[in-house]
Design a protein around this motif. Structure first.
Motif, PDB file in Angstrom:
ATOM      1  N   ASP A  45       0.798  -1.225   0.000  1.00 29.29           N
ATOM      2  CA  ASP A  45       0.000   0.000   0.000  1.00 29.29           C
ATOM      3  C   ASP A  45       0.833   1.279   0.000  1.00 29.29           C
ATOM      4  O   ASP A  45       0.401   2.320   0.473  1.00 29.29           O
ATOM      5  N   LYS A  46       2.018   1.206  -0.568  1.00 30.09           N
ATOM      6  CA  LYS A  46       2.858   2.393  -0.721  1.00 30.09           C
ATOM      7  C   LYS A  46       2.736   2.880  -2.164  1.00 30.09           C
ATOM      8  O   LYS A  46       2.682   2.075  -3.096  1.00 30.09           O
ATOM      9  N   PRO A  47       2.676   4.206  -2.362  1.00 29.71           N
ATOM     10  CA  PRO A  47       2.565   4.734  -3.730  1.00 29.71           C
ATOM     11  C   PRO A  47       3.721   4.271  -4.611  1.00 29.71           C
ATOM     12  O   PRO A  47       4.883   4.300  -4.192  1.00 29.71           O
ATOM     13  N   TYR A  48       3.388   3.819  -5.780  1.00 30.61           N
ATOM     14  CA  TYR A  48       4.353   3.290  -6.744  1.00 30.61           C
ATOM     15  C   TYR A  48       4.436   4.187  -7.975  1.00 30.61           C
ATOM     16  O   TYR A  48       5.503   4.587  -8.401  1.00 30.61           O
ATOM     17  N   TYR A  49       3.287   4.503  -8.542  1.00 32.89           N
ATOM     18  CA  TYR A  49       3.191   5.387  -9.696  1.00 32.89           C
ATOM     19  C   TYR A  49       2.049   6.372  -9.507  1.00 32.89           C
ATOM     20  O   TYR A  49       1.049   6.058  -8.864  1.00 32.89           O
ATOM     21  N   ILE A  50       2.211   7.540 -10.114  1.00 30.55           N
ATOM     22  CA  ILE A  50       1.150   8.529 -10.234  1.00 30.55           C
ATOM     23  C   ILE A  50       0.784   8.535 -11.721  1.00 30.55           C
ATOM     24  O   ILE A  50       1.603   8.907 -12.560  1.00 30.55           O
ATOM     25  N   THR A  51      -0.386   8.064 -12.023  1.00 31.09           N
ATOM     26  CA  THR A  51      -0.820   7.954 -13.415  1.00 31.09           C
ATOM     27  C   THR A  51      -1.759   9.103 -13.723  1.00 31.09           C
ATOM     28  O   THR A  51      -2.672   9.384 -12.951  1.00 31.09           O
TER      29      THR A  51
END
Length: 122
Positions: A45-51
């Motif tokens: 649940d950690k941010p990976y990508y901002i799409t």
């Protein structure tokens, strides 16, 4: 995530709502039912990508400028870009891309719906 300011920045935009798409593990930012930004979370649940949604030619331009901007993660590669959540894209560039994604989707709505969202600002 490097860009801790994103949630507050997006939710200040008129008509924006946020939800969690559990099946994808994405935090979605939408205008009405149309998504314009998603924060893709990893298995922890950690941010990976901002799409986000760019104009196709501009999306291609930014992918050539920054290695941390790639074609849309699990999205249409022409109409979406993804920015690494811990990448090196400057805040001002990312803010501009987020604002443009908002405008692209807002302008795709009917004039009536735009007026409901923006009031007399249009």
């Amino acid at each position: 995530m490097k860009y801790e300011w994103i949630d507050e920045y997006l939710l200040k935009m008129p008509g924006v709502s946020k939800d969690l798409q559990k099946d994808w593990n994405w935090i979605r930012y939408r205008i009405g039912e149309k998504m314009f930004v998603a924060i893709c979370l990893d298995d922890n649940d950690k941010p990976y990508y901002i799409t986000l949604k760019p104009e196709p030619l501009e999306g291609d331009f930014w992918r050539k400028q920054y290695e941390d901007i790639i074609p849309g993660y699990y999205m249409n590669k022409t109409h979406w870009n993804s920015v690494k959540a811990d990448g090196n894209v400057p805040d001002d560039i990312l803010m501009d891309l987020l604002e443009k994604a908002y405008r692209i989707v807002l302008e795709s709505l009917s004039k009536k719906r735009q007026k409901e969202i923006l009031g007399d600002a249009i």
